[in-house]
Design a protein around this motif. Structure first.
Motif, PDB file in Angstrom:
ATOM      1  N   ALA A 195       0.669  -3.305  -8.373  1.00 43.99           N
ATOM      2  CA  ALA A 195       1.032  -2.274  -7.397  1.00 43.99           C
ATOM      3  C   ALA A 195       0.927  -2.789  -5.971  1.00 43.99           C
ATOM      4  O   ALA A 195       0.888  -1.996  -5.020  1.00 43.99           O
TER       5      ALA A 195
ATOM      6  N   SER B 172       2.881  -3.947  -3.791  1.00 45.37           N
ATOM      7  CA  SER B 172       3.908  -3.626  -2.787  1.00 45.37           C
ATOM      8  C   SER B 172       4.586  -2.306  -3.073  1.00 45.37           C
ATOM      9  O   SER B 172       5.788  -2.149  -2.840  1.00 45.37           O
ATOM     10  N   MET B 173       3.845  -1.346  -3.616  1.00 46.86           N
ATOM     11  CA  MET B 173       4.474  -0.064  -3.935  1.00 46.86           C
ATOM     12  C   MET B 173       3.497   1.082  -3.738  1.00 46.86           C
ATOM     13  O   MET B 173       2.286   0.880  -3.613  1.00 46.86           O
ATOM     14  N   ALA B 174       4.033   2.270  -3.732  1.00 46.52           N
ATOM     15  CA  ALA B 174       3.222   3.488  -3.632  1.00 46.52           C
ATOM     16  C   ALA B 174       3.716   4.471  -4.686  1.00 46.52           C
ATOM     17  O   ALA B 174       3.349   4.393  -5.844  1.00 46.52           O
TER      18      ALA B 174
ATOM     19  N   THR C 271       6.485   4.707  -6.254  1.00 42.21           N
ATOM     20  CA  THR C 271       7.228   4.103  -7.356  1.00 42.21           C
ATOM     21  C   THR C 271       6.307   3.738  -8.510  1.00 42.21           C
ATOM     22  O   THR C 271       6.749   3.629  -9.661  1.00 42.21           O
ATOM     23  N   PHE C 272       5.028   3.564  -8.224  1.00 42.38           N
ATOM     24  CA  PHE C 272       4.049   3.287  -9.273  1.00 42.38           C
ATOM     25  C   PHE C 272       4.105   4.375 -10.350  1.00 42.38           C
ATOM     26  O   PHE C 272       4.123   4.089 -11.547  1.00 42.38           O
TER      27      PHE C 272
ATOM     28  N   HIS D  41      -4.974   2.917  -0.683  1.00 42.69           N
ATOM     29  CA  HIS D  41      -3.784   2.573  -1.457  1.00 42.69           C
ATOM     30  C   HIS D  41      -3.943   3.064  -2.893  1.00 42.69           C
ATOM     31  O   HIS D  41      -3.011   3.629  -3.484  1.00 42.69           O
TER      32      HIS D  41
ATOM     33  N   LEU E 113      -1.558   5.675  -5.218  1.00 39.61           N
ATOM     34  CA  LEU E 113      -1.044   5.331  -6.545  1.00 39.61           C
ATOM     35  C   LEU E 113      -1.448   6.385  -7.566  1.00 39.61           C
ATOM     36  O   LEU E 113      -0.634   6.815  -8.389  1.00 39.61           O
TER      37      LEU E 113
ATOM     38  N   SER F  49       0.555   9.513  -7.436  1.00 38.40           N
ATOM     39  CA  SER F  49       1.961   9.392  -7.834  1.00 38.40           C
ATOM     40  C   SER F  49       2.185   9.667  -9.315  1.00 38.40           C
ATOM     41  O   SER F  49       3.320   9.852  -9.752  1.00 38.40           O
TER      42      SER F  49
END
Length: 449
Positions: free
Chosen positions: A121, A123-125, A127-128, A157, A161, A164
């Motif tokens: 994870a 480089s994502m938020a 979208t996880f 962070h 995640l 999400s």
């Protein structure tokens, strides 16, 4: 007669390679092993490198599970045998969850294994959550145990995640990005645990990963919590090995095993022993001669990384030549075959003299030369296995046989050559011995006069 053994089990998967499956699997195994639990770990698909770390983490041998290469019956029997005396079974997947034929998802679904998804994870938020939902929902009937975020930047962070996820109960926690437990890699995969120096450094990395995992919901699961993953494994009352004819009884096989020759399935050693062979191990790098033996196995590895040492051990080279001149059998796979040729040229253009048993030259390339499941038809049976190498061999030797693609797969170009010269048989092909014990035995027996 069919027997049943019940044990918690989990398959650790990911949406792609490089997400951190091995690190998480090692951390989970190490965490429970440190707490005195009996942990058995399996690796999905053909792989020589991950199992070294997995065995170090669990303290137990690691075997492969593959619905084609090892076969469903073999997978079933190994899982059943492990479940009889383990507190936890962990299977590390291969590539992405749905990648390959058969895939890790196929294995999980065939045996009802719940799936833990590890997602990088970094480089994502939001979208996880989409990835987690997709992995859970893509195939109907797949058991889903939850999702773990890897290489997370900060606690904030991690909160993003977790929020999400459509199903908050699936949150198994987050591992922060930390070089302290990163497992080092090279072109063929992970660096071996023993290459870091003493084993203490490797264990320090595993302990650091286990400590980090201990702070997550996954790491805080007790034995009672693990019961949610409990499942029944069925197996025969007597293992299939009991019916293997002892074709190698009375034979001693010398097995090369050191930093240069280390691609060895634990189950292949087991198969040779079940065939009746006595195994003795030696180091082509350090020893001056072969041990007393009737046949020789040179497995794959990294001979190109140890060119000066191999070239400088002239006593071992002489011992190998004497073995071959005595018409004693040799089976050489991939790196083992590379060392039998006249010379090896590295990607930097340096050439090192090899053993000169077979005529020809090997060149190590920067691009992958071959990869995939294959099978080798032989007079006494067909061996299943795979190929994975960056080097190419130029030789005047004709191919005595060639590998074929696994059913449902296609080859780009020709299959791997089997070279035969006198008592030597060599190929880039890595064999799974239990797929044909009789064909395996014939690799180590003298041909009839």
């Amino acid at each position: 007669m069919t027997l049943t053994a019940t044990c918690p089990a989990i398959l650790v998967a990911a949406p792609a390679s490089g997400q951190g499956k091995t690190t998480v699997t090692c951390a989970l195994a190490r965490l429970h092993a440190r707490q005195g639990r009996r942990v058995r770990v399996f690796k999905c698909g053909p792989d020589f490198l991950d199992p070294y770390w997995l065995a170090l983490a669990s303290g137990q041998p690691v075997h492969q599970l593959d619905l084609w290469m090892t076969g469903e019956a073999d997978c079933r029997q190994r899982l059943h045998a492990a479940a009889q005396d383990a507190d936890l079974l962990i299977v590390e997947g291969v590539m992405g969850l749905f990648d390959g034929e058969p895939s890790a998802a196929d294995l999980a679904q065939r045996f009802g294994l719940p799936v833990l998804a590890v997602i990088d994870a970094g480089s994502m938020a939001g979208t996880f959550g989409a990835l987690a939902w997709g992995l859970q929902s893509y195939r109907q009937g797949l058991r889903f145990a939850g999702v773990l975020a890897n290489r997370v930047a900060s606690p904030g962070h991690a909160d993003m995640l977790q929020r999400s996820l459509r199903e908050p109960a699936q949150w198994m926690g987050a591992l922060m990005r930390d070089a302290a437990f990163t497992l080092p890699e090279r072109h063929l995969g992970l660096v071996m645990d023993h290459e870091l120096g003493d084993q203490g450094e490797a264990l320090q990395r595993l302990d650091a990963a286990a400590d980090a995992l201990a702070a997550t919901p996954l790491g805080r699961m007790s034995l009672q919590d693990l019961d949610a993953w409990a499942m029944a494994f069925e197996g025969a009352a007597a293992p299939p090995a009991a019916s293997v004819a002892p074709l190698l009884r009375g034979k001693t096989i010398a097995v090369a095993r050191d930093a240069a020759f280390c691609f060895i399935y634990a189950a292949n050693l087991q198969c040779l022993q079940e065939l009746g062979a006595q195994l003795v191990f030696f180091s082509p790098l350090a020893d001056a001669a072969l041990p007393a033996c009737d046949a020789l196995w040179l497995p794959g590895g990294y001979p190109e990384l140890y060119g000066p040492a191999l070239a400088g051990n002239v006593a071992m080279k002489a011992s190998l030549h004497q073995h071959v001149q005595s018409s004693k059998p040799v089976w050489a796979e991939c790196g083992g075959m590379m060392a039998l040729f006249d010379g090896i040229t590295t990607t930097e253009g340096e050439r090192y003299a090899a053993w000169g048993v077979l005529p020809g030259e090997v060149t190590v390339n920067k691009r992958l030369a071959a990869l995939g499941p294959q099978q080798l038809p032989l007079p006494y049976g067909t061996l299943r296995g795979h190929t994975f190498h960056y080097s190419t061999a130029e030789t005047a030797l004709p191919a005595a046989a060639r590998t074929e693609a696994a059913p449902g797969r296609t080859l780009r170009g020709q299959g791997e050559a089997l070279y035969v010269q006198g008592s030597v048989k060599a190929s880039y092909f890595h064999a799974w011995f239990a797929s044909s014990p009789e064909a395996t035995a014939r690799l180590f027996l003298k041909e009839p006069a």
